[in-house]
Design a protein around this motif. Structure first.
Motif, PDB file in Angstrom:
ATOM      1  N   PHE A  89      -7.285  27.284 -18.511  1.00 36.69           N
ATOM      2  CA  PHE A  89      -7.046  27.487 -17.079  1.00 36.69           C
ATOM      3  C   PHE A  89      -7.390  26.219 -16.287  1.00 36.69           C
ATOM      4  CE2 PHE A  89      -8.917  28.607 -12.949  1.00 36.69           C
ATOM      5  CZ  PHE A  89      -7.820  29.183 -12.329  1.00 36.69           C
ATOM      6  N   TYR A  90      -8.486  25.552 -16.678  1.00 40.64           N
ATOM      7  CA  TYR A  90      -8.870  24.314 -15.995  1.00 40.64           C
ATOM      8  C   TYR A  90      -7.843  23.205 -16.228  1.00 40.64           C
ATOM      9  CZ  TYR A  90     -13.499  26.349 -15.212  1.00 40.64           C
ATOM     10  OH  TYR A  90     -14.538  27.148 -14.812  1.00 40.64           O
ATOM     11  N   LYS A  91      -7.264  23.152 -17.427  1.00 39.08           N
ATOM     12  CA  LYS A  91      -6.299  22.104 -17.757  1.00 39.08           C
ATOM     13  C   LYS A  91      -4.932  22.320 -17.113  1.00 39.08           C
ATOM     14  CE  LYS A  91      -8.347  21.334 -22.337  1.00 39.08           C
ATOM     15  NZ  LYS A  91      -8.109  21.473 -23.799  1.00 39.08           N
ATOM     16  N   ASP A  92      -4.666  23.554 -16.698  1.00 38.70           N
ATOM     17  CA  ASP A  92      -3.344  23.870 -16.156  1.00 38.70           C
ATOM     18  C   ASP A  92      -3.066  23.043 -14.898  1.00 38.70           C
ATOM     19  OD1 ASP A  92      -0.920  25.134 -15.868  1.00 38.70           O
ATOM     20  OD2 ASP A  92      -1.737  26.821 -14.728  1.00 38.70           O
ATOM     21  N   GLY A  93      -1.931  22.341 -14.901  1.00 35.83           N
ATOM     22  CA  GLY A  93      -1.536  21.528 -13.764  1.00 35.83           C
ATOM     23  C   GLY A  93      -2.028  20.101 -13.807  1.00 35.83           C
ATOM     24  N   LYS A  94      -2.850  19.744 -14.793  1.00 37.40           N
ATOM     25  CA  LYS A  94      -3.340  18.370 -14.905  1.00 37.40           C
ATOM     26  C   LYS A  94      -2.395  17.540 -15.763  1.00 37.40           C
ATOM     27  CE  LYS A  94      -8.306  19.325 -14.423  1.00 37.40           C
ATOM     28  NZ  LYS A  94      -9.647  19.174 -15.056  1.00 37.40           N
ATOM     29  N   GLU A  95      -2.376  16.247 -15.518  1.00 39.14           N
ATOM     30  CA  GLU A  95      -1.532  15.367 -16.305  1.00 39.14           C
ATOM     31  C   GLU A  95      -2.072  15.196 -17.726  1.00 39.14           C
ATOM     32  OE1 GLU A  95      -1.031  11.673 -14.335  1.00 39.14           O
ATOM     33  OE2 GLU A  95       0.020  12.529 -12.593  1.00 39.14           O
ATOM     34  N   ASP A  96      -3.361  15.234 -17.874  1.00 41.09           N
ATOM     35  CA  ASP A  96      -3.956  15.125 -19.201  1.00 41.09           C
ATOM     36  C   ASP A  96      -4.724  16.413 -19.502  1.00 41.09           C
ATOM     37  OD1 ASP A  96      -6.002  14.925 -17.446  1.00 41.09           O
ATOM     38  OD2 ASP A  96      -6.688  12.943 -18.065  1.00 41.09           O
ATOM     39  N   ASN A  97      -5.255  16.488 -20.698  1.00 42.92           N
ATOM     40  CA  ASN A  97      -6.011  17.670 -21.131  1.00 42.92           C
ATOM     41  C   ASN A  97      -7.512  17.467 -20.973  1.00 42.92           C
ATOM     42  OD1 ASN A  97      -3.756  19.208 -21.869  1.00 42.92           O
ATOM     43  ND2 ASN A  97      -3.666  18.226 -23.900  1.00 42.92           N
ATOM     44  N   TYR A  98      -7.911  16.639 -20.042  1.00 41.13           N
ATOM     45  CA  TYR A  98      -9.327  16.338 -19.871  1.00 41.13           C
ATOM     46  C   TYR A  98     -10.032  17.494 -19.162  1.00 41.13           C
ATOM     47  CZ  TYR A  98     -13.576  14.015 -18.300  1.00 41.13           C
ATOM     48  OH  TYR A  98     -14.876  13.693 -18.056  1.00 41.13           O
ATOM     49  N   VAL A  99     -11.205  17.838 -19.669  1.00 43.93           N
ATOM     50  CA  VAL A  99     -12.061  18.863 -19.061  1.00 43.93           C
ATOM     51  C   VAL A  99     -13.356  18.172 -18.649  1.00 43.93           C
ATOM     52  CG1 VAL A  99     -13.305  21.030 -19.414  1.00 43.93           C
ATOM     53  CG2 VAL A  99     -11.073  20.699 -20.476  1.00 43.93           C
ATOM     54  N   SER A 100     -13.718  18.305 -17.399  1.00 43.56           N
ATOM     55  CA  SER A 100     -14.938  17.655 -16.921  1.00 43.56           C
ATOM     56  C   SER A 100     -16.170  18.364 -17.475  1.00 43.56           C
ATOM     57  CB  SER A 100     -14.975  17.666 -15.388  1.00 43.56           C
ATOM     58  OG  SER A 100     -15.061  18.991 -14.902  1.00 43.56           O
ATOM     59  N   LEU A 266      -6.820   9.307 -22.391  1.00 47.20           N
ATOM     60  CA  LEU A 266      -7.939   9.357 -23.326  1.00 47.20           C
ATOM     61  C   LEU A 266      -7.573  10.124 -24.591  1.00 47.20           C
ATOM     62  CD1 LEU A 266     -10.865   8.398 -23.568  1.00 47.20           C
ATOM     63  CD2 LEU A 266     -11.595  10.606 -22.655  1.00 47.20           C
ATOM     64  N   GLU A 267      -6.759  11.157 -24.448  1.00 50.15           N
ATOM     65  CA  GLU A 267      -6.402  11.971 -25.606  1.00 50.15           C
ATOM     66  C   GLU A 267      -5.519  11.209 -26.592  1.00 50.15           C
ATOM     67  OE1 GLU A 267      -2.645  14.145 -23.334  1.00 50.15           O
ATOM     68  OE2 GLU A 267      -4.342  15.299 -24.031  1.00 50.15           O
ATOM     69  N   GLU A 268      -4.894  10.116 -26.150  1.00 50.23           N
ATOM     70  CA  GLU A 268      -4.063   9.316 -27.036  1.00 50.23           C
ATOM     71  C   GLU A 268      -4.894   8.445 -27.974  1.00 50.23           C
ATOM     72  OE1 GLU A 268      -1.482   7.074 -24.577  1.00 50.23           O
ATOM     73  OE2 GLU A 268      -0.328   8.813 -23.872  1.00 50.23           O
ATOM     74  N   ALA A 269      -6.208   8.420 -27.769  1.00 45.81           N
ATOM     75  CA  ALA A 269      -7.076   7.651 -28.657  1.00 45.81           C
ATOM     76  C   ALA A 269      -7.164   8.274 -30.036  1.00 45.81           C
ATOM     77  CB  ALA A 269      -8.471   7.527 -28.046  1.00 45.81           C
ATOM     78  N   GLY A 270      -6.604   9.457 -30.183  1.00 47.00           N
ATOM     79  CA  GLY A 270      -6.570  10.094 -31.487  1.00 47.00           C
ATOM     80  C   GLY A 270      -7.620  11.165 -31.632  1.00 47.00           C
TER      81      GLY A 270
END
Length: 371
Positions: A89-100, A266-270
């Motif tokens: 739910f937090y990731k919805d609408g964000k460009e990346d999948n980052y969670v604070s 950041l998620e593209e770092a693998g």
């Protein structure tokens, strides 16, 4: 063809989760038993081991293992499932999948609350089985004596052990009244609610079967310790997932620094290696256990308190006020336990760290081998 494939993948992940939870529960249960019995009996580790071996043998290390596994399966499933739902739910609408970190902590707090509601009955039965493993078997069952001497009492207060010395003293005081009753003892035996103040409840090790717990303490006793338990699991879940997210982000950032060209996200770092993720989970478990240990102690001591349902009814009728300050009343901590809240914190930190490492590591291992 897509639906059967999706179902098989989901079933594979569910089976991997069950295997990982079972493996971690079985691996750390002896440490859990030693920690639980030592904190309740106020004994050192060596004394606990000697007493447990003399009373139950090596099998005593796994007392309550069935209740532990049955509680952890829905509990940990609800913890990680609730966390994944909330973070999605937090990731919805964000460009990346980052969670604070704050979002991870809030999701962990909610996940811990759900876990506590599901696990509390199983933890109560597990803890009482563990405490019973250091109690030697009795040659005579007090319940049989009560059934013969107090037949009505054995029906209304199963497992209740009256204090005969105090009982006889009360009868001698009442016998001075005029006129004397021809059978004072027999008459009072017909009013078992008068006995609640002249006896003592059985030990928690004697009330470890679900039927006895329900008969003596009522259905609500299965959720005894829910308030400190929910506080413990909320603190544990919040600290665990926020620490894990912090370490996970740090590892991805370190990987991104050494990449050329630099990734835009950041998620593209693998993905992080399974071993590194397991180490991060283990360290997060240590931090979370240290932060929530006081509430774990309060929960354990609350679950080892046997309160017959007639005494609980008297407290409600008399509007008995729970002792302690505001924080203690809200979190379920007894003022009498203030000096023992940090007892066994080192053992729990080690147990939680190893269990978290093994849980995540075995899950990734099963996924890698069979999916």
């Amino acid at each position: 063809m897509g639906k059967p494939l999706g179902d098989s993948v989901f079933a594979g992940h569910a089976a991997a989760g069950v295997a990982a939870i079972t493996a971690s529960a079985v691996a750390v249960h002896p440490l859990d038993t030693l920690s639980a019995t030592g904190s309740q009996q106020k004994m050192g580790l060596g004394q606990v081991v000697d007493r447990l071996m003399s009373a139950s043998g090596p099998a005593g290390l796994y007392s309550g293992i069935g209740w532990s596994v049955l509680g952890k399966l829905p509990g940990l499933g609800a913890r990680f499932g609730t966390y994944e739902l909330l973070t999605a739910f937090y990731k919805d609408g964000k460009e990346d999948n980052y969670v604070s970190y704050s979002e991870a902590m809030l999701a962990g707090i909610a996940a811990g609350a759900v876990e506590s509601v599901l696990c509390t009955p199983f933890e109560l039965l597990k803890l009482r089985s563990q405490v019973g493993s250091v109690k030697p078997m009795k040659a005579t069952d007090p319940a049989n004596i009560t059934k013969v001497a107090f037949p009505l009492l054995s029906k209304l207060l199963p497992g209740y052990v009256p204090d005969i010395r105090v009982w006889n003293s009360s009868v001698s005081l009442l016998s001075n009244l005029s006129p004397k009753h021809p059978d004072m003892m027999g008459a009072l035996k017909q009013h078992p609610w008068m006995l609640t103040g002249s006896g003592k409840p059985p030990l928690p090790s004697d009330v470890q079967v679900p039927s006895r717990v329900i008969a003596l303490e009522g259905w609500g006793a299965l959720w005894r310790g829910l308030r400190p338990g929910m506080t413990r699991d909320c603190v544990f879940g919040g600290m665990f997932f926020s620490t894990w997210q912090f370490i996970h982000t740090a590892m991805l950032t370190w990987s991104a620094v050494n990449m050329n060209p630099q990734p835009s996200k950041l998620e593209e770092a693998g993905p992080v290696s399974p071993f590194a993720s397991s180490l991060a989970a283990g360290f997060s478990g240590v931090v979370a256990a240290a932060a929530s240990h006081t509430f774990d102690t309060a929960k354990s001591r609350s679950e080892c308190t046997v309160i017959p349902k007639y005494i609980a009814m008297e407290r409600r009728l008399l509007k008995w006020k729970v002792p302690g300050n505001w924080i203690e009343r809200k979190t379920g901590i007894s003022p009498a336990d203030r000096n023992v809240l940090f007892r066994g914190i080192g053992q729990r930190m080690a147990r939680s760290g190893f269990a978290s490492f093994l849980l995540v590591g075995s899950y990734y291992f099963v996924i890698d081998q069979f999916l």
